[in-house]
Design a protein around this motif. Structure first.
Motif, PDB file in Angstrom:
ATOM      1  N   GLU A 162      40.110  32.822  45.006  1.00  8.00           N
ATOM      2  CA  GLU A 162      40.407  34.101  44.381  1.00  8.00           C
ATOM      3  C   GLU A 162      41.736  34.663  44.864  1.00  8.00           C
ATOM      4  O   GLU A 162      42.468  35.294  44.104  1.00  8.00           O
ATOM      5  CB  GLU A 162      39.288  35.102  44.664  1.00  8.00           C
ATOM      6  N   SER A 163      42.076  34.429  46.145  1.00  6.63           N
ATOM      7  CA  SER A 163      43.329  34.958  46.688  1.00  6.63           C
ATOM      8  C   SER A 163      44.529  34.339  45.977  1.00  6.63           C
ATOM      9  O   SER A 163      45.512  35.023  45.684  1.00  6.63           O
ATOM     10  CB  SER A 163      43.416  34.691  48.192  1.00  6.63           C
ATOM     11  N   ASP A 164      44.450  33.014  45.674  1.00  4.44           N
ATOM     12  CA  ASP A 164      45.543  32.367  44.942  1.00  4.44           C
ATOM     13  C   ASP A 164      45.646  32.920  43.528  1.00  4.44           C
ATOM     14  O   ASP A 164      46.745  33.131  43.004  1.00  4.44           O
ATOM     15  CB  ASP A 164      45.317  30.852  44.887  1.00  4.44           C
ATOM     16  N   ARG A 165      44.503  33.155  42.915  1.00  7.67           N
ATOM     17  CA  ARG A 165      44.492  33.696  41.556  1.00  7.67           C
ATOM     18  C   ARG A 165      45.089  35.103  41.547  1.00  7.67           C
ATOM     19  O   ARG A 165      45.857  35.465  40.643  1.00  7.67           O
ATOM     20  CB  ARG A 165      43.075  33.709  41.011  1.00  7.67           C
ATOM     21  N   ALA A 166      44.745  35.905  42.535  1.00  5.25           N
ATOM     22  CA  ALA A 166      45.284  37.261  42.629  1.00  5.25           C
ATOM     23  C   ALA A 166      46.793  37.235  42.762  1.00  5.25           C
ATOM     24  O   ALA A 166      47.512  37.985  42.098  1.00  5.25           O
ATOM     25  CB  ALA A 166      44.660  37.999  43.816  1.00  5.25           C
ATOM     26  N   ARG A 167      47.294  36.358  43.640  1.00  4.12           N
ATOM     27  CA  ARG A 167      48.743  36.265  43.824  1.00  4.12           C
ATOM     28  C   ARG A 167      49.433  35.825  42.539  1.00  4.12           C
ATOM     29  O   ARG A 167      50.524  36.304  42.204  1.00  4.12           O
ATOM     30  CB  ARG A 167      49.073  35.297  44.968  1.00  4.12           C
ATOM     31  N   SER A 168      48.800  34.914  41.789  1.00  2.96           N
ATOM     32  CA  SER A 168      49.396  34.437  40.551  1.00  2.96           C
ATOM     33  C   SER A 168      49.483  35.564  39.521  1.00  2.96           C
ATOM     34  O   SER A 168      50.501  35.725  38.832  1.00  2.96           O
ATOM     35  CB  SER A 168      48.588  33.269  39.991  1.00  2.96           C
ATOM     36  N   VAL A 169      48.409  36.361  39.400  1.00  2.85           N
ATOM     37  CA  VAL A 169      48.416  37.494  38.474  1.00  2.85           C
ATOM     38  C   VAL A 169      49.532  38.464  38.840  1.00  2.85           C
ATOM     39  O   VAL A 169      50.301  38.911  37.978  1.00  2.85           O
ATOM     40  CB  VAL A 169      47.049  38.213  38.481  1.00  2.85           C
ATOM     41  N   LEU A 170      49.657  38.780  40.115  1.00  2.00           N
ATOM     42  CA  LEU A 170      50.675  39.732  40.558  1.00  2.00           C
ATOM     43  C   LEU A 170      52.086  39.187  40.338  1.00  2.00           C
ATOM     44  O   LEU A 170      52.996  39.915  39.938  1.00  2.00           O
ATOM     45  CB  LEU A 170      50.464  40.087  42.031  1.00  2.00           C
ATOM     46  N   ARG A 171      52.274  37.892  40.605  1.00  2.00           N
ATOM     47  CA  ARG A 171      53.602  37.293  40.404  1.00  2.00           C
ATOM     48  C   ARG A 171      54.009  37.326  38.939  1.00  2.00           C
ATOM     49  O   ARG A 171      55.165  37.621  38.607  1.00  2.00           O
ATOM     50  CB  ARG A 171      53.624  35.853  40.927  1.00  2.00           C
ATOM     51  N   GLN A 172      53.058  37.025  38.044  1.00  2.00           N
ATOM     52  CA  GLN A 172      53.399  37.029  36.625  1.00  2.00           C
ATOM     53  C   GLN A 172      53.643  38.440  36.114  1.00  2.00           C
ATOM     54  O   GLN A 172      54.494  38.660  35.242  1.00  2.00           O
ATOM     55  CB  GLN A 172      52.299  36.335  35.826  1.00  2.00           C
ATOM     56  N   LEU A 173      52.930  39.406  36.653  1.00  4.93           N
ATOM     57  CA  LEU A 173      53.194  40.792  36.284  1.00  4.93           C
ATOM     58  C   LEU A 173      54.598  41.210  36.716  1.00  4.93           C
ATOM     59  O   LEU A 173      55.285  41.955  36.017  1.00  4.93           O
ATOM     60  CB  LEU A 173      52.168  41.723  36.936  1.00  4.93           C
ATOM     61  N   GLU A 174      55.011  40.720  37.862  1.00  2.00           N
ATOM     62  CA  GLU A 174      56.337  41.059  38.391  1.00  2.00           C
ATOM     63  C   GLU A 174      57.446  40.618  37.432  1.00  2.00           C
ATOM     64  O   GLU A 174      58.522  41.235  37.382  1.00  2.00           O
ATOM     65  CB  GLU A 174      56.529  40.400  39.758  1.00  2.00           C
TER      66      GLU A 174
END
Length: 259
Positions: A162-174
């Motif tokens: 889940e932590s990797d998925r969270a980081r991916s969501v945040l990176r794409q939002l950026e």
């Protein structure tokens, strides 16, 4: 007018009057970190029952004016910490906020009716939700649920953790260019999940800040942040604009108010 007269006739509870008296004493006789006298001494000083005193102390602890420490006693709490919530300080959800916010988990689920309406997507549409906590001076001051329609990030890779998925969501939002933002703040109480993250009892007073983010003319994210009302105050910066909407009025559209 009859209702007003009835309300004015209601006597003030003893513990609430004592709370006011204690506040005056705290402001004039004590300093931050100082230990209050024990309950026996305070009860004798103010001529009240111990039960009334405990109610007043509980209320002041709930308001963040007192802190109880096991084995030490009741201390005068430090002033609330100013927590910046403007774009200049926080930035768009993503890498710019990783030092202030720590991801807890990330889930993807069909949007319930209320969330779907807030995001402007069909009920049942998949939505990514990143839960985070915000740290200030090493203390947890807020929890946040950041909701992103899956359609906004169609190329999100799959992750087991889940932590990797969270980081991916945040990176794409950026990578998205924000062209509108709207914020509102209201008083609330911490529900069970938020209370656990904030390390507070359920029902504790909190400040709930809801932020809508728009990109390319559409709503791309909805963040609901729950801040501890007892230890922090929200600061919007010298150029931050806060729109005040009367209860029952229609909120301004996304992009009408930015902070």
């Amino acid at each position: 007018m009859g209702t007003t007269g009835q309300l004015s006739a209601v006597p003030e509870p003893k513990y609430w009057h004592l709370r006011t008296v204690l506040l005056r004493a705290i402001d004039t006789e004590f300093s931050t970190g100082q230990i209050l006298p024990n309950e026996r001494e305070l009860s004798a000083r103010f001529g009240v029952a111990r039960a009334t005193l405990r109610q007043a102390l509980d209320q002041l602890e709930l308001e963040g004016r007192l802190v109880r420490r096991r084995g030490i006693g009741t201390l005068i709490a430090a002033p609330r910490v100013g927590v910046p919530v403007n774009r200049q300080e926080e930035g768009w959800p993503g890498a710019a906020r990783t030092q202030a916010w720590r991801a807890v988990d990330c889930t993807t689920a069909p949007a319930a009716r209320r969330l779907a309406a807030a995001l402007g997507v069909p009920e049942g549409a998949p939505v990514h939700t990143v839960r985070r906590v915000r740290l200030v001076q090493g203390r947890t001051v807020a929890s946040e649920s950041l909701h992103v329609p899956a359609a906004v990030l169609p190329h999100l890779p799959g992750f087991r953790a889940e932590s990797d998925r969270a980081r991916s969501v945040l990176r794409q939002l950026e990578r998205l260019e924000v062209d509108g933002e709207s914020r509102s703040v209201e008083l609330g109480v911490a529900e069970a999940e938020e209370a656990a993250l904030l390390e507070r009892p359920p029902g504790s007073p909190v400040l709930v800040m809801t932020t809508q983010y728009a990109a390319a003319g559409r709503l791309v994210a909805l963040a609901v942040a729950t801040y501890r009302a007892d230890t922090c105050k929200l600061t919007f910066g010298g150029t931050g604009l806060v729109e005040v909407t009367p209860v029952g009025a229609t909120p301004a559209p996304v992009g009408a108010a930015a902070s």
